[in-house]
Structure formats: C-alpha cells, structure tokens
Design a protein around this motif. Structure first.
Motif, PDB file in Angstrom:
ATOM      1  N   GLY A  65       0.812  -1.217   0.000  1.00  0.00           N
ATOM      2  CA  GLY A  65       0.000   0.000   0.000  1.00  0.00           C
ATOM      3  C   GLY A  65       0.842   1.262   0.000  1.00  0.00           C
ATOM      4  N   VAL A  66       1.810   1.316   0.891  1.00  0.00           N
ATOM      5  CA  VAL A  66       2.677   2.499   0.970  1.00  0.00           C
ATOM      6  C   VAL A  66       3.515   2.634  -0.301  1.00  0.00           C
ATOM      7  N   GLY A  67       4.072   1.520  -0.750  1.00  0.00           N
ATOM      8  CA  GLY A  67       4.906   1.556  -1.950  1.00  0.00           C
ATOM      9  C   GLY A  67       4.148   2.003  -3.184  1.00  0.00           C
ATOM     10  N   MET A  68       2.947   1.472  -3.361  1.00  0.00           N
ATOM     11  CA  MET A  68       2.125   1.846  -4.524  1.00  0.00           C
ATOM     12  C   MET A  68       1.753   3.327  -4.467  1.00  0.00           C
ATOM     13  N   GLN A  69       1.341   3.782  -3.303  1.00  0.00           N
ATOM     14  CA  GLN A  69       0.912   5.180  -3.181  1.00  0.00           C
ATOM     15  C   GLN A  69       2.061   6.154  -3.409  1.00  0.00           C
ATOM     16  N   VAL A  70       3.199   5.875  -2.808  1.00  0.00           N
ATOM     17  CA  VAL A  70       4.363   6.753  -2.985  1.00  0.00           C
ATOM     18  C   VAL A  70       4.785   6.772  -4.455  1.00  0.00           C
ATOM     19  N   THR A  71       4.814   5.613  -5.084  1.00  0.00           N
ATOM     20  CA  THR A  71       5.189   5.538  -6.501  1.00  0.00           C
ATOM     21  C   THR A  71       4.235   6.347  -7.359  1.00  0.00           C
ATOM     22  N   GLN A  72       2.939   6.187  -7.126  1.00  0.00           N
ATOM     23  CA  GLN A  72       1.964   6.918  -7.931  1.00  0.00           C
ATOM     24  C   GLN A  72       2.039   8.424  -7.709  1.00  0.00           C
ATOM     25  N   ILE A  73       2.293   8.850  -6.492  1.00  0.00           N
ATOM     26  CA  ILE A  73       2.431  10.284  -6.221  1.00  0.00           C
ATOM     27  C   ILE A  73       3.633  10.857  -6.965  1.00  0.00           C
ATOM     28  N   VAL A  74       4.767  10.186  -6.842  1.00  0.00           N
ATOM     29  CA  VAL A  74       5.991  10.683  -7.482  1.00  0.00           C
ATOM     30  C   VAL A  74       5.838  10.713  -8.999  1.00  0.00           C
ATOM     31  N   VAL A  75       5.318   9.647  -9.575  1.00  0.00           N
ATOM     32  CA  VAL A  75       5.179   9.585 -11.029  1.00  0.00           C
ATOM     33  C   VAL A  75       4.149  10.602 -11.520  1.00  0.00           C
ATOM     34  N   ALA A  76       3.025  10.713 -10.838  1.00  0.00           N
ATOM     35  CA  ALA A  76       1.985  11.656 -11.266  1.00  0.00           C
ATOM     36  C   ALA A  76       2.477  13.104 -11.190  1.00  0.00           C
ATOM     37  N   ARG A  77       3.182  13.441 -10.121  1.00  0.00           N
ATOM     38  CA  ARG A  77       3.693  14.814  -9.992  1.00  0.00           C
ATOM     39  C   ARG A  77       4.747  15.117 -11.049  1.00  0.00           C
ATOM     40  N   THR A  78       5.624  14.153 -11.291  1.00  0.00           N
ATOM     41  CA  THR A  78       6.657  14.344 -12.311  1.00  0.00           C
ATOM     42  C   THR A  78       6.029  14.484 -13.686  1.00  0.00           C
ATOM     43  N   ALA A  79       5.063  13.613 -13.975  1.00  0.00           N
ATOM     44  CA  ALA A  79       4.400  13.670 -15.280  1.00  0.00           C
ATOM     45  C   ALA A  79       3.644  14.984 -15.460  1.00  0.00           C
ATOM     46  N   ARG A  80       2.990  15.444 -14.412  1.00  0.00           N
ATOM     47  CA  ARG A  80       2.246  16.702 -14.498  1.00  0.00           C
ATOM     48  C   ARG A  80       3.182  17.870 -14.769  1.00  0.00           C
ATOM     49  N   LYS A  81       4.332  17.892 -14.099  1.00  0.00           N
ATOM     50  CA  LYS A  81       5.316  18.955 -14.334  1.00  0.00           C
ATOM     51  C   LYS A  81       5.811  18.920 -15.769  1.00  0.00           C
ATOM     52  N   ARG A  82       6.111  17.733 -16.265  1.00  0.00           N
ATOM     53  CA  ARG A  82       6.597  17.605 -17.649  1.00  0.00           C
ATOM     54  C   ARG A  82       5.520  18.007 -18.646  1.00  0.00           C
ATOM     55  N   TYR A  83       4.281  17.590 -18.386  1.00  0.00           N
ATOM     56  CA  TYR A  83       3.171  17.933 -19.273  1.00  0.00           C
ATOM     57  C   TYR A  83       2.959  19.442 -19.303  1.00  0.00           C
ATOM     58  N   ASN A  84       2.986  20.072 -18.132  1.00  0.00           N
ATOM     59  CA  ASN A  84       2.817  21.533 -18.077  1.00  0.00           C
ATOM     60  C   ASN A  84       3.963  22.257 -18.787  1.00  0.00           C
ATOM     61  N   ALA A  85       5.187  21.745 -18.631  1.00  0.00           N
ATOM     62  CA  ALA A  85       6.328  22.357 -19.313  1.00  0.00           C
ATOM     63  C   ALA A  85       6.185  22.200 -20.822  1.00  0.00           C
ATOM     64  N   TRP A  86       5.781  21.016 -21.265  1.00  0.00           N
ATOM     65  CA  TRP A  86       5.589  20.774 -22.701  1.00  0.00           C
ATOM     66  C   TRP A  86       4.488  21.681 -23.242  1.00  0.00           C
ATOM     67  N   LYS A  87       3.404  21.815 -22.459  1.00  0.00           N
ATOM     68  CA  LYS A  87       2.287  22.657 -22.872  1.00  0.00           C
ATOM     69  C   LYS A  87       2.725  24.115 -22.967  1.00  0.00           C
ATOM     70  N   ALA A  88       3.566  24.574 -22.027  1.00  0.00           N
ATOM     71  CA  ALA A  88       4.048  25.961 -22.046  1.00  0.00           C
ATOM     72  C   ALA A  88       4.919  26.212 -23.266  1.00  0.00           C
ATOM     73  N   VAL A  89       5.781  25.260 -23.605  1.00  0.00           N
ATOM     74  CA  VAL A  89       6.634  25.394 -24.795  1.00  0.00           C
ATOM     75  C   VAL A  89       5.768  25.413 -26.044  1.00  0.00           C
ATOM     76  N   LYS A  90       4.794  24.543 -26.084  1.00  0.00           N
ATOM     77  CA  LYS A  90       3.892  24.470 -27.247  1.00  0.00           C
ATOM     78  C   LYS A  90       3.112  25.780 -27.403  1.00  0.00           C
ATOM     79  N   ASP A  91       2.616  26.316 -26.286  1.00  0.00           N
ATOM     80  CA  ASP A  91       1.867  27.585 -26.331  1.00  0.00           C
ATOM     81  C   ASP A  91       2.770  28.752 -26.735  1.00  0.00           C
ATOM     82  N   ALA A  92       4.023  28.754 -26.231  1.00  0.00           N
ATOM     83  CA  ALA A  92       4.970  29.819 -26.579  1.00  0.00           C
ATOM     84  C   ALA A  92       5.312  29.757 -28.056  1.00  0.00           C
ATOM     85  N   ALA A  93       5.486  28.552 -28.575  1.00  0.00           N
ATOM     86  CA  ALA A  93       5.797  28.405 -29.999  1.00  0.00           C
ATOM     87  C   ALA A  93       4.617  28.884 -30.856  1.00  0.00           C
TER      88      ALA A  93
END
Length: 98
Positions: A65-93
């Motif tokens: 339970g702890v391992g799954m939750q921690v993994t999902q939090i870390v991956v989701a936050r990292t993915a969200r940051k990358r997605y937002n950065a990609w979206k910002a670059v796309k919007d700037a372009a």
C-alpha cells in the motif's frame, strides 16, 4: 463547441490514466521482487489463506500500500510537471508564429 482547456484536460486525463495503469503494474512488480529478495518467499497471493501468517499478510499489505501510493504520487507529480512544461513550450511556440 469544446473549450481549448477542456481538450487539454482530456489529453491530460488520457495520459494520466495510462500512466496510472503502467505505474501500478510496474510498482507491483518491483515491490513483489523486493519482497521476494528480502524475505526469501514469494509475495502472498491470497491473504485469507491460513498458510500465510497474519504478520506476513499484514506486512505485505502495508509495504504494498505504501509503496504503490508513494510511486503513484511521485510519477503523477513528475508527469504533471513535464506535461505543463511541454504545454508551455507548445503555447509559446504558437504565440511566436501568430
């Protein structure tokens, strides 16, 4: 007609859903592997089985339970940051070309 932000939210939902499935599968495999290397036994499959001690069943449930939750939090936050950065670059372009 769908708003532009609604389309972006749908893209994130699709990416997030797929990422969640892959993350859960990968975390389960990794935690199971770590459990087997640490304890020398395969992870308990049926926690209701009386062949598995209560301590082992509870221990595995806590670790999983702890391992799954921690993994999902870390991956989701990292993915969200990358997605937002990609979206910002796309919007700037797009702003540069218009």
């Amino acid at each position: 007609m769908a708003d532009k932000t609604e389309k972006q939210d749908m893209a994130w939902r699709a990416i997030g859903g797929l990422l969640g499935l892959v993350t859960a599968w990968g975390a389960k495999k990794a935690i199971g592997f770590a459990w087997e290397k640490t304890t020398g036994r395969k992870p308990p499959v049926d926690n209701e089985s009386l062949e598995i001690s209560l301590g082992e069943a509870v221990g595995y449930a806590v670790v999983m339970g702890v391992g799954m939750q921690v993994t999902q939090i870390v991956v989701a936050r990292t993915a969200r940051k990358r997605y937002n950065a990609w979206k910002a670059v796309k919007d700037a372009a797009r702003d540069v070309t218009t």
